[in-house]
Design a protein around this motif. Structure first.
Motif, PDB file in Angstrom:
ATOM      1  N   ALA A  68      -7.949   9.235 -13.869  1.00 49.93           N
ATOM      2  CA  ALA A  68      -8.150   9.536 -12.447  1.00 49.93           C
ATOM      3  C   ALA A  68      -9.627   9.745 -12.142  1.00 49.93           C
ATOM      4  N   GLU A  69     -10.322  10.440 -13.020  1.00 55.69           N
ATOM      5  CA  GLU A  69     -11.770  10.638 -12.838  1.00 55.69           C
ATOM      6  C   GLU A  69     -12.505   9.301 -12.827  1.00 55.69           C
ATOM      7  N   MET A  70     -12.107   8.408 -13.728  1.00 52.85           N
ATOM      8  CA  MET A  70     -12.735   7.086 -13.769  1.00 52.85           C
ATOM      9  C   MET A  70     -12.512   6.352 -12.450  1.00 52.85           C
ATOM     10  N   ALA A  71     -11.273   6.384 -11.961  1.00 55.22           N
ATOM     11  CA  ALA A  71     -10.943   5.678 -10.715  1.00 55.22           C
ATOM     12  C   ALA A  71     -11.724   6.258  -9.537  1.00 55.22           C
ATOM     13  N   MET A  72     -11.842   7.582  -9.496  1.00 55.28           N
ATOM     14  CA  MET A  72     -12.561   8.208  -8.382  1.00 55.28           C
ATOM     15  C   MET A  72     -14.059   7.895  -8.445  1.00 55.28           C
ATOM     16  N   GLU A  73     -14.628   7.952  -9.634  1.00 63.10           N
ATOM     17  CA  GLU A  73     -16.063   7.677  -9.780  1.00 63.10           C
ATOM     18  C   GLU A  73     -16.401   6.233  -9.446  1.00 63.10           C
ATOM     19  N   GLU A  74     -15.524   5.303  -9.851  1.00 63.30           N
ATOM     20  CA  GLU A  74     -15.818   3.881  -9.700  1.00 63.30           C
ATOM     21  C   GLU A  74     -15.300   3.304  -8.382  1.00 63.30           C
ATOM     22  N   GLY A  75     -14.379   3.998  -7.735  1.00 62.16           N
ATOM     23  CA  GLY A  75     -13.858   3.528  -6.451  1.00 62.16           C
ATOM     24  C   GLY A  75     -12.861   2.396  -6.573  1.00 62.16           C
ATOM     25  N   HIS A  76     -12.405   2.115  -7.791  1.00 61.49           N
ATOM     26  CA  HIS A  76     -11.349   1.120  -8.012  1.00 61.49           C
ATOM     27  C   HIS A  76     -10.598   1.495  -9.283  1.00 61.49           C
ATOM     28  N   PRO A  77      -9.378   0.965  -9.460  1.00 61.07           N
ATOM     29  CA  PRO A  77      -8.544   1.437 -10.567  1.00 61.07           C
ATOM     30  C   PRO A  77      -8.645   0.641 -11.861  1.00 61.07           C
ATOM     31  N   ASN A  78      -9.407  -0.441 -11.886  1.00 62.04           N
ATOM     32  CA  ASN A  78      -9.335  -1.369 -13.019  1.00 62.04           C
ATOM     33  C   ASN A  78      -9.589  -0.715 -14.373  1.00 62.04           C
ATOM     34  N   ASN A  79     -10.711  -0.033 -14.509  1.00 67.27           N
ATOM     35  CA  ASN A  79     -11.038   0.570 -15.801  1.00 67.27           C
ATOM     36  C   ASN A  79     -10.091   1.705 -16.156  1.00 67.27           C
ATOM     37  N   ALA A  80      -9.590   2.400 -15.141  1.00 66.64           N
ATOM     38  CA  ALA A  80      -8.623   3.473 -15.380  1.00 66.64           C
ATOM     39  C   ALA A  80      -7.323   2.913 -15.945  1.00 66.64           C
ATOM     40  N   GLN A  82      -6.956   0.017 -17.461  1.00 67.40           N
ATOM     41  CA  GLN A  82      -7.283  -0.518 -18.790  1.00 67.40           C
ATOM     42  C   GLN A  82      -7.311   0.605 -19.828  1.00 67.40           C
ATOM     43  N   PHE A  83      -7.933   1.717 -19.465  1.00 72.52           N
ATOM     44  CA  PHE A  83      -8.028   2.874 -20.362  1.00 72.52           C
ATOM     45  C   PHE A  83      -6.627   3.370 -20.745  1.00 72.52           C
ATOM     46  N   ILE A  84      -5.754   3.528 -19.754  1.00 73.75           N
ATOM     47  CA  ILE A  84      -4.402   4.015 -20.034  1.00 73.75           C
ATOM     48  C   ILE A  84      -3.658   3.036 -20.925  1.00 73.75           C
ATOM     49  N   HIS A  85      -3.781   1.752 -20.639  1.00 69.45           N
ATOM     50  CA  HIS A  85      -3.048   0.747 -21.416  1.00 69.45           C
ATOM     51  C   HIS A  85      -3.489   0.760 -22.884  1.00 69.45           C
ATOM     52  N   GLU A  86      -4.774   0.833 -23.110  1.00 68.47           N
ATOM     53  CA  GLU A  86      -5.273   0.866 -24.490  1.00 68.47           C
ATOM     54  C   GLU A  86      -4.790   2.119 -25.217  1.00 68.47           C
ATOM     55  N   ARG A  87      -4.825   3.269 -24.531  1.00 66.96           N
ATOM     56  CA  ARG A  87      -4.356   4.508 -25.164  1.00 66.96           C
ATOM     57  C   ARG A  87      -2.842   4.457 -25.407  1.00 66.96           C
ATOM     58  N   ALA A  88      -2.099   3.836 -24.499  1.00 67.00           N
ATOM     59  CA  ALA A  88      -0.645   3.715 -24.670  1.00 67.00           C
ATOM     60  C   ALA A  88      -0.319   2.856 -25.889  1.00 67.00           C
ATOM     61  N   LEU A  89      -1.010   1.731 -26.038  1.00 64.82           N
ATOM     62  CA  LEU A  89      -0.787   0.883 -27.209  1.00 64.82           C
ATOM     63  C   LEU A  89      -1.139   1.622 -28.496  1.00 64.82           C
ATOM     64  N   GLU A  90      -2.240   2.357 -28.474  1.00 62.57           N
ATOM     65  CA  GLU A  90      -2.646   3.109 -29.667  1.00 62.57           C
ATOM     66  C   GLU A  90      -1.629   4.189 -30.011  1.00 62.57           C
ATOM     67  N   ARG A 106      -0.396 -11.142 -19.600  1.00 65.55           N
ATOM     68  CA  ARG A 106      -0.291 -12.604 -19.497  1.00 65.55           C
ATOM     69  C   ARG A 106      -1.678 -13.230 -19.405  1.00 65.55           C
ATOM     70  N   ARG A 107      -1.704 -14.533 -19.454  1.00 65.78           N
ATOM     71  CA  ARG A 107      -2.961 -15.286 -19.522  1.00 65.78           C
ATOM     72  C   ARG A 107      -3.939 -14.933 -18.406  1.00 65.78           C
ATOM     73  N   ASP A 108      -3.461 -14.794 -17.199  1.00 67.66           N
ATOM     74  CA  ASP A 108      -4.348 -14.637 -16.051  1.00 67.66           C
ATOM     75  C   ASP A 108      -4.659 -13.193 -15.686  1.00 67.66           C
ATOM     76  N   ASP A 109      -4.165 -12.237 -16.469  1.00 65.68           N
ATOM     77  CA  ASP A 109      -4.445 -10.826 -16.173  1.00 65.68           C
ATOM     78  C   ASP A 109      -5.924 -10.511 -16.385  1.00 65.68           C
ATOM     79  N   ARG A 110      -6.452  -9.702 -15.478  1.00 67.86           N
ATOM     80  CA  ARG A 110      -7.799  -9.159 -15.669  1.00 67.86           C
ATOM     81  C   ARG A 110      -7.692  -7.770 -16.287  1.00 67.86           C
ATOM     82  N   VAL A 111      -6.792  -6.971 -15.754  1.00 66.73           N
ATOM     83  CA  VAL A 111      -6.447  -5.673 -16.349  1.00 66.73           C
ATOM     84  C   VAL A 111      -4.961  -5.440 -16.122  1.00 66.73           C
ATOM     85  N   PRO A 112      -4.295  -4.774 -17.042  1.00 68.13           N
ATOM     86  CA  PRO A 112      -4.836  -4.463 -18.354  1.00 68.13           C
ATOM     87  C   PRO A 112      -4.657  -5.639 -19.294  1.00 68.13           C
ATOM     88  N   ILE A 113      -5.610  -5.837 -20.170  1.00 60.82           N
ATOM     89  CA  ILE A 113      -5.476  -6.851 -21.217  1.00 60.82           C
ATOM     90  C   ILE A 113      -6.485  -6.546 -22.325  1.00 60.82           C
TER      91      ILE A 113
END
Length: 199
Positions: A68-80, A82-90, A106-113
């Motif tokens: 949530a902090e990442m999303a608020m600081e950056e003004g968009h949810p992409n990295n947030a 991505q961060f959750i997805h990577e931690r979930a897989l781990e 899938r092939r055309d995803d930008r996040v999460p991938i």
């Protein structure tokens, strides 16, 4: 051969689960929750309708707070996201009984991938196989296959009842006094699978 498959109840993760069964795997669907809401139940309902075993993987609220902090600081949810997805897989890959992890990216995803170095790192660090059945498929092919297989409900992300990370992230932003529509796209549509077509 059992695969633990990250699952939201949407068409991508449902199609990937179906494809894994066609490849001869046993599949257990796993929905991530941070314990703020019970939106995981929508994924469980879909899993039951499709005939899959389902479990919930609880992750610490602190992880969602960081996203949530990442999303608020950056003004968009992409990295947030991505961060959750990577931690979930781990977190899933770290469980002692898990030998294979999967998701519906899938092939055309930008996040999460996960890019290739991150995918290899996940496998090496946790000694698992990381399987992505949709990685070679584009939007048109996925649309054709899912429309043939599933009854699908489409809706705006803000209102669709679904079991993905975004629901709790939006909820936490609201708790912090932030309108999620200031961060998430205003007209973003997602899917929820309601069952098999023709059954």
């Amino acid at each position: 051969m059992l695969v633990h498959h990250l699952y939201s109840g949407g068409k991508d993760s449902s199609l990937a689960a179906w494809m894994l069964t066609r490849l001869g795997y046993d599949v257990e669907l796993v929905t991530v929750s941070f314990g703020l809401l019970d939106n995981w139940r929508f994924a469980r309902e879909t899993a039951e309708k499709l005939g899959f075993d389902h479990k919930i993987l609880y992750l610490p609220r602190e992880m969602l707070e960081k996203a949530a902090e990442m999303a608020m600081e950056e003004g968009h949810p992409n990295n947030a996201i991505q961060f959750i997805h990577e931690r979930a897989l781990e977190a899933l890959a770290s469980l002692p009984e898990v030998e294979r992890v999967s998701d519906g990216t899938r092939r055309d995803d930008r996040v999460p991938i996960l890019d290739l170095p991150k995918a290899r790192s996940l496998e090496d660090r946790f000694n698992v196989a990381y399987i992505r059945p949709l990685l070679g498929l584009g939007y048109k092919t996925i649309k054709e296959l899912t429309e043939r297989l599933f009854v699908i409900e489409m809706g705006e992300s803000e209102h669709l009842e679904k079991g993905d990370y975004e629901v709790e992230l939006r909820h936490l932003l609201r708790e912090k006094g932030i309108d999620p529509l200031e961060i998430f796209p205003k007209s973003h549509y997602q899917s929820r699978v309601m069952g098999w077509k023709g059954l």
